[in-house]
Design an enzyme around this catalytic site. Structure first.
Site, PDB file in Angstrom:
ATOM      1  N   PHE A  34     -30.014   6.400  17.954  1.00 43.07           N
ATOM      2  CA  PHE A  34     -28.834   5.701  18.993  1.00 43.07           C
ATOM      3  C   PHE A  34     -27.704   4.972  17.993  1.00 43.07           C
ATOM      4  N   ASP A  56     -33.461  12.707   9.285  1.00 44.68           N
ATOM      5  CA  ASP A  56     -33.880  12.303  10.486  1.00 44.68           C
ATOM      6  C   ASP A  56     -35.268  13.174  10.860  1.00 44.68           C
ATOM      7  N   LEU A  58     -36.549  13.374  13.642  1.00 42.25           N
ATOM      8  CA  LEU A  58     -36.307  13.666  15.311  1.00 42.25           C
ATOM      9  C   LEU A  58     -37.658  13.405  15.814  1.00 42.25           C
ATOM     10  N   GLU A 104     -38.960   3.001  13.267  1.00 42.03           N
ATOM     11  CA  GLU A 104     -39.506   2.831  14.898  1.00 42.03           C
ATOM     12  C   GLU A 104     -38.933   1.708  15.180  1.00 42.03           C
ATOM     13  N   SER A 105     -38.420   1.576  16.489  1.00 41.95           N
ATOM     14  CA  SER A 105     -37.277   0.301  17.009  1.00 41.95           C
ATOM     15  C   SER A 105     -37.827  -0.057  18.062  1.00 41.95           C
ATOM     16  N   THR A 144     -32.398  -6.138  11.599  1.00 45.68           N
ATOM     17  CA  THR A 144     -32.427  -6.883  12.826  1.00 45.68           C
ATOM     18  C   THR A 144     -32.403  -8.340  12.789  1.00 45.68           C
ATOM     19  N   ASP A 145     -31.823  -9.066  13.633  1.00 46.21           N
ATOM     20  CA  ASP A 145     -31.947 -10.510  13.859  1.00 46.21           C
ATOM     21  C   ASP A 145     -33.313 -10.793  14.093  1.00 46.21           C
ATOM     22  N   GLU A 146     -33.985 -10.140  14.625  1.00 42.90           N
ATOM     23  CA  GLU A 146     -35.462 -10.248  14.975  1.00 42.90           C
ATOM     24  C   GLU A 146     -36.220 -10.635  13.886  1.00 42.90           C
ATOM     25  N   TYR A 176     -43.249  -5.089  15.379  1.00 43.38           N
ATOM     26  CA  TYR A 176     -41.816  -4.471  15.014  1.00 43.38           C
ATOM     27  C   TYR A 176     -41.135  -5.348  13.990  1.00 43.38           C
ATOM     28  N   LYS A 180     -39.974  -4.799   9.774  1.00 40.87           N
ATOM     29  CA  LYS A 180     -38.437  -4.859   9.761  1.00 40.87           C
ATOM     30  C   LYS A 180     -38.313  -6.240   8.603  1.00 40.87           C
ATOM     31  N   ASN A 205     -28.865  -7.534  19.407  1.00 45.06           N
ATOM     32  CA  ASN A 205     -29.166  -6.204  20.446  1.00 45.06           C
ATOM     33  C   ASN A 205     -27.689  -5.472  20.684  1.00 45.06           C
ATOM     34  N   ASN A 206     -27.837  -4.080  20.309  1.00 40.24           N
ATOM     35  CA  ASN A 206     -26.857  -2.805  20.668  1.00 40.24           C
ATOM     36  C   ASN A 206     -26.616  -2.524  22.073  1.00 40.24           C
ATOM     37  N   LYS A 231     -36.580  -3.286  36.344  1.00 41.58           N
ATOM     38  CA  LYS A 231     -37.796  -3.908  36.036  1.00 41.58           C
ATOM     39  C   LYS A 231     -37.487  -4.948  35.074  1.00 41.58           C
TER      40      LYS A 231
HETATM   41  P1  NAD Z   1     -33.618   4.535  17.534  1.00 43.57           P
HETATM   42  O1  NAD Z   1     -35.189   4.427  17.875  1.00 43.57           O
HETATM   43  O2  NAD Z   1     -32.781   5.015  18.556  1.00 43.57           O
HETATM   44  O3  NAD Z   1     -33.345   5.473  16.416  1.00 43.57           O
HETATM   45  C1  NAD Z   1     -34.260   5.718  15.076  1.00 43.57           C
HETATM   46  C2  NAD Z   1     -34.095   7.243  14.685  1.00 43.57           C
HETATM   47  O4  NAD Z   1     -34.685   7.271  13.393  1.00 43.57           O
HETATM   48  C3  NAD Z   1     -34.699   8.303  15.418  1.00 43.57           C
HETATM   49  O5  NAD Z   1     -33.757   9.443  15.285  1.00 43.57           O
HETATM   50  C4  NAD Z   1     -35.709   8.676  14.778  1.00 43.57           C
HETATM   51  O6  NAD Z   1     -36.154  10.087  14.902  1.00 43.57           O
HETATM   52  C5  NAD Z   1     -35.472   8.559  13.314  1.00 43.57           C
HETATM   53  N1  NAD Z   1     -36.624   8.180  12.669  1.00 43.57           N
HETATM   54  C6  NAD Z   1     -37.970   7.586  12.909  1.00 43.57           C
HETATM   55  N2  NAD Z   1     -38.768   7.663  11.980  1.00 43.57           N
HETATM   56  C7  NAD Z   1     -38.341   8.261  11.051  1.00 43.57           C
HETATM   57  C8  NAD Z   1     -38.988   8.768   9.882  1.00 43.57           C
HETATM   58  N3  NAD Z   1     -40.247   8.673   9.416  1.00 43.57           N
HETATM   59  N4  NAD Z   1     -38.074   9.407   9.101  1.00 43.57           N
HETATM   60  C9  NAD Z   1     -36.891   9.994   9.582  1.00 43.57           C
HETATM   61  N5  NAD Z   1     -36.341   9.572  10.677  1.00 43.57           N
HETATM   62  C10 NAD Z   1     -37.057   8.724  11.431  1.00 43.57           C
HETATM   63  O7  NAD Z   1     -33.240   3.283  16.846  1.00 43.57           O
HETATM   64  P2  NAD Z   1     -31.995   2.399  16.803  1.00 43.57           P
HETATM   65  O8  NAD Z   1     -31.726   1.436  18.136  1.00 43.57           O
HETATM   66  O9  NAD Z   1     -30.688   3.534  16.861  1.00 43.57           O
HETATM   67  O10 NAD Z   1     -31.936   1.460  15.566  1.00 43.57           O
HETATM   68  C11 NAD Z   1     -31.702   2.135  14.390  1.00 43.57           C
HETATM   69  C12 NAD Z   1     -31.794   0.620  13.440  1.00 43.57           C
HETATM   70  O11 NAD Z   1     -31.238  -0.216  13.635  1.00 43.57           O
HETATM   71  C13 NAD Z   1     -33.184   0.503  13.213  1.00 43.57           C
HETATM   72  O12 NAD Z   1     -33.418   0.264  11.568  1.00 43.57           O
HETATM   73  C14 NAD Z   1     -33.155  -0.795  13.884  1.00 43.57           C
HETATM   74  O13 NAD Z   1     -34.298  -1.619  13.397  1.00 43.57           O
HETATM   75  C15 NAD Z   1     -32.024  -1.577  13.617  1.00 43.57           C
HETATM   76  N6  NAD Z   1     -31.369  -2.277  14.673  1.00 43.57           N
HETATM   77  C16 NAD Z   1     -31.360  -1.894  16.057  1.00 43.57           C
HETATM   78  C17 NAD Z   1     -30.897  -2.829  16.810  1.00 43.57           C
HETATM   79  C18 NAD Z   1     -30.894  -2.314  18.293  1.00 43.57           C
HETATM   80  O14 NAD Z   1     -30.165  -3.185  19.281  1.00 43.57           O
HETATM   81  N7  NAD Z   1     -31.322  -1.217  18.914  1.00 43.57           N
HETATM   82  C19 NAD Z   1     -30.305  -3.917  16.587  1.00 43.57           C
HETATM   83  C20 NAD Z   1     -30.339  -4.198  15.035  1.00 43.57           C
HETATM   84  C21 NAD Z   1     -30.786  -3.480  14.371  1.00 43.57           C
HETATM   85  O1  DAU Z   2     -32.311  -7.920  18.366  1.00 39.49           O
HETATM   86  C1  DAU Z   2     -32.117  -6.817  17.812  1.00 39.49           C
HETATM   87  C2  DAU Z   2     -33.189  -5.706  18.445  1.00 39.49           C
HETATM   88  O2  DAU Z   2     -32.832  -5.560  19.616  1.00 39.49           O
HETATM   89  C3  DAU Z   2     -33.604  -4.477  17.753  1.00 39.49           C
HETATM   90  O3  DAU Z   2     -33.897  -4.923  16.480  1.00 39.49           O
HETATM   91  C4  DAU Z   2     -34.488  -3.589  18.571  1.00 39.49           C
HETATM   92  O4  DAU Z   2     -34.484  -2.251  17.618  1.00 39.49           O
HETATM   93  C5  DAU Z   2     -33.962  -3.369  19.863  1.00 39.49           C
HETATM   94  O5  DAU Z   2     -34.863  -2.585  20.611  1.00 39.49           O
HETATM   95  C6  DAU Z   2     -33.715  -4.610  20.663  1.00 39.49           C
HETATM   96  O6  DAU Z   2     -34.965  -5.405  20.771  1.00 39.49           O
HETATM   97  P1  DAU Z   2     -35.528  -5.788  22.226  1.00 39.49           P
HETATM   98  O7  DAU Z   2     -36.841  -6.333  22.349  1.00 39.49           O
HETATM   99  O8  DAU Z   2     -34.699  -7.190  22.176  1.00 39.49           O
HETATM  100  O9  DAU Z   2     -34.914  -4.745  23.228  1.00 39.49           O
HETATM  101  P2  DAU Z   2     -35.261  -4.133  24.615  1.00 39.49           P
HETATM  102  O10 DAU Z   2     -34.094  -3.290  24.997  1.00 39.49           O
HETATM  103  O11 DAU Z   2     -36.689  -3.670  24.382  1.00 39.49           O
HETATM  104  O12 DAU Z   2     -35.205  -5.666  25.632  1.00 39.49           O
HETATM  105  C7  DAU Z   2     -34.329  -6.477  25.525  1.00 39.49           C
HETATM  106  C8  DAU Z   2     -34.727  -7.802  26.536  1.00 39.49           C
HETATM  107  O13 DAU Z   2     -34.817  -7.280  27.913  1.00 39.49           O
HETATM  108  C9  DAU Z   2     -36.009  -8.264  26.065  1.00 39.49           C
HETATM  109  O14 DAU Z   2     -36.043  -9.554  26.389  1.00 39.49           O
HETATM  110  C10 DAU Z   2     -36.995  -7.516  26.834  1.00 39.49           C
HETATM  111  C11 DAU Z   2     -36.428  -7.280  28.176  1.00 39.49           C
HETATM  112  N1  DAU Z   2     -36.729  -6.226  28.954  1.00 39.49           N
HETATM  113  C12 DAU Z   2     -36.838  -5.094  28.546  1.00 39.49           C
HETATM  114  C13 DAU Z   2     -37.176  -3.781  29.203  1.00 39.49           C
HETATM  115  C14 DAU Z   2     -37.510  -2.394  28.537  1.00 39.49           C
HETATM  116  C15 DAU Z   2     -36.758  -6.152  30.512  1.00 39.49           C
HETATM  117  O15 DAU Z   2     -36.839  -7.405  31.162  1.00 39.49           O
HETATM  118  N2  DAU Z   2     -37.331  -4.989  31.169  1.00 39.49           N
HETATM  119  C16 DAU Z   2     -37.267  -3.900  30.725  1.00 39.49           C
HETATM  120  O16 DAU Z   2     -37.568  -2.776  31.130  1.00 39.49           O
END
Ligand code: NAD
Ligand code: DAU
Length: 360
Positions: A34, A56, A58, A104-105, A144-146, A176, A180, A205-206, A231
């Site tokens: 993503f 990646d 994949l 793994e995210s 991540t902020d987590e 997770y 991180k 969160n993005n 949900k």
């Molecule tokens: P995502 O799960 O959508 O994508 C992760 C990607 O990493 C995938 O394309 C997957 O194939 C690849 N990958 C996984 N394991 C791998 C491996 N061993 N070798 C090579 N590639 C591998 O995750 P995302 O939401 O795009 O998050 C990307 C980064 O940003 C992560 O490091 C996550 O911790 C960080 N982050 C995410 C958020 C959020 O809101 N999603 C917020 C802050 C930080």
């Molecule tokens: O803060 C940054 C993090 O944001 C990243 O590091 C993570 O990779 C990313 O997945 C995200 O983590 P969250 O656990 O906050 O995101 P998620 O989308 O899983 O959930 C957002 C909130 O919504 C959380 O409070 C749980 C809740 N939730 C989630 C799902 C999937 C629901 O209430 N219902 C749902 O079906």
């Protein structure tokens, strides 16, 4: 503001001290996921001089289709694992800089099977920083902020809110976030002890296009589009600090090109909202009744609230979010999922079956 490493200047080559860093060849790990794919697209569109190699694996979360329209002379995809040391060594040796997204995210998955999180997030980061140190390459670690744990709900909306800052203690609460936090610590240690030329960013969160439908916002949108009920976990009072993924991309580019080595930057756009409020906005934008959702089992250890103080990024690097109207960003995101059904429809039933097994 405290650096995460104090003895950096002594250990870095002079070209880094002067800030003269060539960014023409970027290695982006996790660039088929993503945020990585949105970042690759951001660089492709706004910096035509840059050549990109995406590494990646994949996994279920990575998707070649996220990059199809930009793959070609300037953007190559290498399918491989960041834990594969010989492959990583070869790719890092050819790059000017590495932007490390691969991970793994998903928290819910980590609670069921933490092992891939330990392997990819910790061992994978170790493998990359060993190579980046060996070849003296600029390394940006996307985190991540987590890692800071959570904040009390009581301060949300009080007007005098406590937020995460660069000096907040690391207190991860989930498998997770612990993985991180571990990867951040490795980057910090390699920077101080081995002169790794690193920066770290910790973002909230993005949301936006190409987000996997296991995540909160796309799950609810695609539930409605496929005739399922959204949900909500537990009370729905948990707060997340939403930022558009394009604002995250711009912040990472600023840190990569202007950030100080050895510094961690928090990224956030003042987007705090409760999950219930976000869901009600989705329902309203999609023409559904406000109560047309199911309350399901809460996530174990569910973090209450995240909130980012991004003043360091704003003051030092001049970054400003462009997507400040969350409702408009959400509407665009709904339109993206509506017009890209083939991108998510094939995996929808399986994602929901997995959730159903855990009463979510
Ligand atoms: P995502 O799960 O959508 O994508 C992760 C990607 O990493 C995938 O394309 C997957 O194939 C690849 N990958 C996984 N394991 C791998 C491996 N061993 N070798 C090579 N590639 C591998 O995750 P995302 O939401 O795009 O998050 C990307 C980064 O940003 C992560 O490091 C996550 O911790 C960080 N982050 C995410 C958020 C959020 O809101 N999603 C917020 C802050 C930080
Ligand atoms: O803060 C940054 C993090 O944001 C990243 O590091 C993570 O990779 C990313 O997945 C995200 O983590 P969250 O656990 O906050 O995101 P998620 O989308 O899983 O959930 C957002 C909130 O919504 C959380 O409070 C749980 C809740 N939730 C989630 C799902 C999937 C629901 O209430 N219902 C749902 O079906």
């Amino acid at each position: 503001m405290q650096k995460f490493s104090k003895n950096l200047i002594r250990s870095f080559p002079s070209r880094i001290k002067k800030g003269v860093i060539n960014m023409n060849h970027l290695l982006i790990t996790g660039g088929a996921g993503f945020i990585g794919a949105n970042f690759a697209r951001y660089v492709y569109e706004s910096h035509p001089e840059v050549q990109i190699v995406v590494l990646d694996k994949l996994t279920y979360a990575g998707n070649r289709a996220n990059l199809t329209d930009i793959l070609g002379d300037r953007v190559k995809l290498v399918v491989g694992d960041i834990c594969d040391a010989p492959l990583v060594d070869r790719l890092v040796s050819k790059a000017d800089a590495i932007v490390h997204f691969a991970a793994e995210s998903h928290n819910d998955k980590a609670l069921v099977n933490p092992w891939p999180f330990i392997q990819t997030n910790i061992v994978g980061t170790y493998t990359l920083i060993q190579a980046a140190t060996k070849y003296h390459k600029r390394f940006h670690h996307v985190s991540t902020d987590e890692v800071y744990g959570d904040l009390p709900l009581s301060e949300h909306g009080s007007g005098d809110e406590g937020k995460f800052t660069p000096t907040s203690p690391y207190q991860p609460s989930s498998p997770y976030s612990a993985s991180k936090a571990s990867s951040d610590m490795l980057v910090r240690a390699w920077t101080r002890s081995f002169g790794l030329q690193a920066t770290i960013s910790n973002c909230s969160n993005n949301y936006g296009p190409y987000q996997h439908i296991e995540k909160f916002i796309p799950r609810q949108i695609t539930n409605i589009l496929s005739g399922r009920r959204p949900k909500l976990y537990g009370t729905g009072n948990n707060v997340r600090d939403w930022i558009h993924t394009n604002d995250h991309s711009a912040a990472i580019w600023d840190i990569l090109t202007k950030g100080r080595i050895g510094e961690a930057y928090l990224i956030g756009a003042n987007g705090e909202m409760s999950n219930k409020a976000v869901l009600e906005m989705i329902l309203q934008l999609m023409g559904q009744p406000q109560d047309a959702y199911d309350v399901v089992r809460d996530r174990p250890g569910h973090d209450l609230r995240y909130a980012i103080d991004a003043s360091k990024l704003r003051t030092e690097l001049g970054w400003r979010p462009q997507y400040t109207n969350f409702e408009a960003g959400l509407q665009d995101t709904i339109e993206w999922y509506t017009s890209h059904r083939s991108w998510w429809e094939t995996s929808k039933a399986q994602v929901e079956q997995t959730y159903a097994r855990h009463n979510q």
